[in-house]
Write a protein that holds these residues in place. Structure first.
Motif, PDB file in Angstrom:
ATOM      1  N   ASP A 169       0.828  -1.200   0.000  1.00  9.16           N
ATOM      2  CA  ASP A 169       0.000   0.000   0.000  1.00  9.16           C
ATOM      3  C   ASP A 169       0.868   1.257   0.000  1.00  9.16           C
ATOM      4  O   ASP A 169       2.095   1.170   0.063  1.00  9.16           O
ATOM      5  N   ALA A 170       0.227   2.403  -0.079  1.00 11.15           N
ATOM      6  CA  ALA A 170       0.933   3.685  -0.184  1.00 11.15           C
ATOM      7  C   ALA A 170       1.650   4.077   1.104  1.00 11.15           C
ATOM      8  O   ALA A 170       2.449   5.012   1.103  1.00 11.15           O
ATOM      9  N   ALA A 171       1.390   3.361   2.193  1.00 12.97           N
ATOM     10  CA  ALA A 171       2.064   3.649   3.461  1.00 12.97           C
ATOM     11  C   ALA A 171       3.310   2.790   3.656  1.00 12.97           C
ATOM     12  O   ALA A 171       4.029   2.955   4.641  1.00 12.97           O
ATOM     13  N   GLY A 172       3.560   1.851   2.729  1.00 21.30           N
ATOM     14  CA  GLY A 172       4.748   1.019   2.825  1.00 21.30           C
ATOM     15  C   GLY A 172       4.531  -0.326   3.496  1.00 21.30           C
ATOM     16  O   GLY A 172       5.499  -1.013   3.830  1.00 21.30           O
ATOM     17  N   PHE A 173       3.294  -0.718   3.701  1.00 22.50           N
ATOM     18  CA  PHE A 173       3.035  -2.040   4.256  1.00 22.50           C
ATOM     19  C   PHE A 173       2.865  -3.046   3.133  1.00 22.50           C
ATOM     20  O   PHE A 173       2.443  -2.691   2.030  1.00 22.50           O
ATOM     21  N   ARG A 174       3.216  -4.291   3.417  1.00 18.23           N
ATOM     22  CA  ARG A 174       3.114  -5.358   2.431  1.00 18.23           C
ATOM     23  C   ARG A 174       2.209  -6.454   2.952  1.00 18.23           C
ATOM     24  O   ARG A 174       2.075  -6.635   4.153  1.00 18.23           O
ATOM     25  N   LEU A 175       1.637  -7.145   2.020  1.00 16.44           N
ATOM     26  CA  LEU A 175       0.872  -8.344   2.325  1.00 16.44           C
ATOM     27  C   LEU A 175       1.637  -9.496   1.699  1.00 16.44           C
ATOM     28  O   LEU A 175       1.915  -9.480   0.491  1.00 16.44           O
ATOM     29  N   GLY A 176       2.038 -10.443   2.526  1.00 19.01           N
ATOM     30  CA  GLY A 176       2.758 -11.610   2.035  1.00 19.01           C
ATOM     31  C   GLY A 176       1.824 -12.798   1.910  1.00 19.01           C
ATOM     32  O   GLY A 176       0.610 -12.649   1.777  1.00 19.01           O
ATOM     33  N   TYR A 177       2.395 -13.978   2.029  1.00 23.79           N
ATOM     34  CA  TYR A 177       1.617 -15.201   1.876  1.00 23.79           C
ATOM     35  C   TYR A 177       0.888 -15.610   3.156  1.00 23.79           C
ATOM     36  O   TYR A 177       0.088 -16.531   3.137  1.00 23.79           O
ATOM     37  N   GLY A 178       1.199 -14.972   4.274  1.00 26.48           N
ATOM     38  CA  GLY A 178       0.461 -15.239   5.500  1.00 26.48           C
ATOM     39  C   GLY A 178       1.226 -15.974   6.582  1.00 26.48           C
ATOM     40  O   GLY A 178       0.705 -16.185   7.668  1.00 26.48           O
ATOM     41  N   GLY A 179       2.468 -16.349   6.320  1.00 23.58           N
ATOM     42  CA  GLY A 179       3.243 -17.071   7.329  1.00 23.58           C
ATOM     43  C   GLY A 179       3.943 -16.171   8.333  1.00 23.58           C
ATOM     44  O   GLY A 179       4.401 -16.636   9.370  1.00 23.58           O
ATOM     45  N   GLY A 180       4.065 -14.871   8.039  1.00 21.89           N
ATOM     46  CA  GLY A 180       4.719 -13.932   8.948  1.00 21.89           C
ATOM     47  C   GLY A 180       6.235 -14.046   8.989  1.00 21.89           C
ATOM     48  O   GLY A 180       6.876 -13.433   9.849  1.00 21.89           O
ATOM     49  N   PHE A 181       6.823 -14.797   8.057  1.00 25.06           N
ATOM     50  CA  PHE A 181       8.271 -15.020   8.098  1.00 25.06           C
ATOM     51  C   PHE A 181       9.061 -13.723   7.982  1.00 25.06           C
ATOM     52  O   PHE A 181       9.988 -13.475   8.757  1.00 25.06           O
ATOM     53  N   TYR A 182       8.736 -12.888   7.005  1.00 27.06           N
ATOM     54  CA  TYR A 182       9.491 -11.641   6.823  1.00 27.06           C
ATOM     55  C   TYR A 182       9.230 -10.664   7.961  1.00 27.06           C
ATOM     56  O   TYR A 182      10.145  -9.943   8.376  1.00 27.06           O
ATOM     57  N   ASP A 183       8.008 -10.616   8.480  1.00 26.90           N
ATOM     58  CA  ASP A 183       7.733  -9.700   9.597  1.00 26.90           C
ATOM     59  C   ASP A 183       8.568 -10.079  10.816  1.00 26.90           C
ATOM     60  O   ASP A 183       9.179  -9.218  11.448  1.00 26.90           O
ATOM     61  N   ARG A 184       8.601 -11.362  11.161  1.00 30.76           N
ATOM     62  CA  ARG A 184       9.420 -11.810  12.292  1.00 30.76           C
ATOM     63  C   ARG A 184      10.899 -11.519  12.043  1.00 30.76           C
ATOM     64  O   ARG A 184      11.624 -11.068  12.931  1.00 30.76           O
ATOM     65  N   THR A 185      11.350 -11.797  10.830  1.00 33.55           N
ATOM     66  CA  THR A 185      12.761 -11.626  10.497  1.00 33.55           C
ATOM     67  C   THR A 185      13.166 -10.156  10.537  1.00 33.55           C
ATOM     68  O   THR A 185      14.205  -9.807  11.114  1.00 33.55           O
ATOM     69  N   LEU A 186      12.357  -9.288   9.925  1.00 36.02           N
ATOM     70  CA  LEU A 186      12.673  -7.861   9.947  1.00 36.02           C
ATOM     71  C   LEU A 186      12.680  -7.322  11.377  1.00 36.02           C
ATOM     72  O   LEU A 186      13.569  -6.539  11.742  1.00 36.02           O
ATOM     73  N   ALA A 187      11.718  -7.712  12.187  1.00 31.37           N
ATOM     74  CA  ALA A 187      11.680  -7.251  13.582  1.00 31.37           C
ATOM     75  C   ALA A 187      12.956  -7.667  14.310  1.00 31.37           C
ATOM     76  O   ALA A 187      13.567  -6.858  15.018  1.00 31.37           O
ATOM     77  N   LEU A 188      13.381  -8.895  14.124  1.00 32.45           N
ATOM     78  CA  LEU A 188      14.593  -9.398  14.778  1.00 32.45           C
ATOM     79  C   LEU A 188      15.837  -8.669  14.282  1.00 32.45           C
ATOM     80  O   LEU A 188      16.663  -8.213  15.078  1.00 32.45           O
ATOM     81  N   LEU A 189      15.982  -8.532  12.965  1.00 33.59           N
ATOM     82  CA  LEU A 189      17.156  -7.850  12.409  1.00 33.59           C
ATOM     83  C   LEU A 189      17.201  -6.378  12.815  1.00 33.59           C
ATOM     84  O   LEU A 189      18.273  -5.839  13.088  1.00 33.59           O
TER      85      LEU A 189
END
Length: 190
Positions: free
Chosen positions: A128-148
């Motif tokens: 979206d225009a705010a920079g959020f993404r919708l992935g496949y639903g597993g949350g892998f990138y969200d968890r990874t980005l938060a950790l990194l």
């Protein structure tokens, strides 16, 4: 509370369904080359920083040409799923190296040399225009980005077709914002 959680799951599923159709239509028009040119230009100031891309599956826009170029300047990795609820691990990638099928059909390097990326090119279903993404639903990138991001700055770049932009995505507190999205029409920064 359960009703709100069920509602967001249903809204994300509906958004994914619509976005998959838009992505498939854009993919069939072979618009990825222009996106690759924009991606390479955007990555120039980040040459030499550890980077991760991804091995495209289904109708994802293909970042491999940009990744191959970036191996000339530093380490490039690809994501490897470690298990449900786990962050991703990134294994060093070079064009032409031996690969095997990993979870969800994405190819992963046979050798597991770990790379800790400072720049991550992410696939996505919608953005979206705010920079959020919708992935496949597993949350892998969200968890990874938060950790990194707990240990230092990480540049998260969504790579997509412009048709994947959605006017309104359902967002949860655990969803990580992208720093940029690159499409065949150009670059959006957030």
């Amino acid at each position: 509370m359960q009703s709100a959680a069920k509602d967001i799951v249903a809204r994300k599923a509906a958004a994914r369904k619509a976005a998959f159709a838009r992505r498939a239509a854009a993919h069939s028009k072979d618009l990825g080359h222009a996106g690759t040119i924009s991606l390479l230009e955007f990555l120039k100031p980040h040459r030499g920083r550890p980077l991760s891309g991804y091995m495209p599956i289904r109708t994802e826009i293909d970042p491999l040409a940009a990744m191959a170029e970036m191996t000339r300047y530093g380490s490039v990795g690809v994501p490897v799923v470690q298990g449900d609820g786990q962050p991703l691990e990134f294994h060093r990638w070079d064009a032409g190296q031996p690969m095997i099928a990993g979870p969800f059909g994405a190819m992963v390097p046979v050798d597991a040399e770990i790379v800790i990326p400072e720049v991550i090119i992410l696939p996505l279903v919608a953005f979206d225009a705010a920079g959020f993404r919708l992935g496949y639903g597993g949350g892998f990138y969200d968890r990874t980005l938060a950790l990194l991001r707990e240990t230092g700055p990480v540049l998260a770049i969504g790579f997509a077709y412009a048709a994947q932009q959605a006017p309104d995505l359902p967002i949860e507190p655990t969803d990580q914002r992208l720093d940029a999205v690159i499409t065949e029409l150009g670059v959006m920064t957030f």
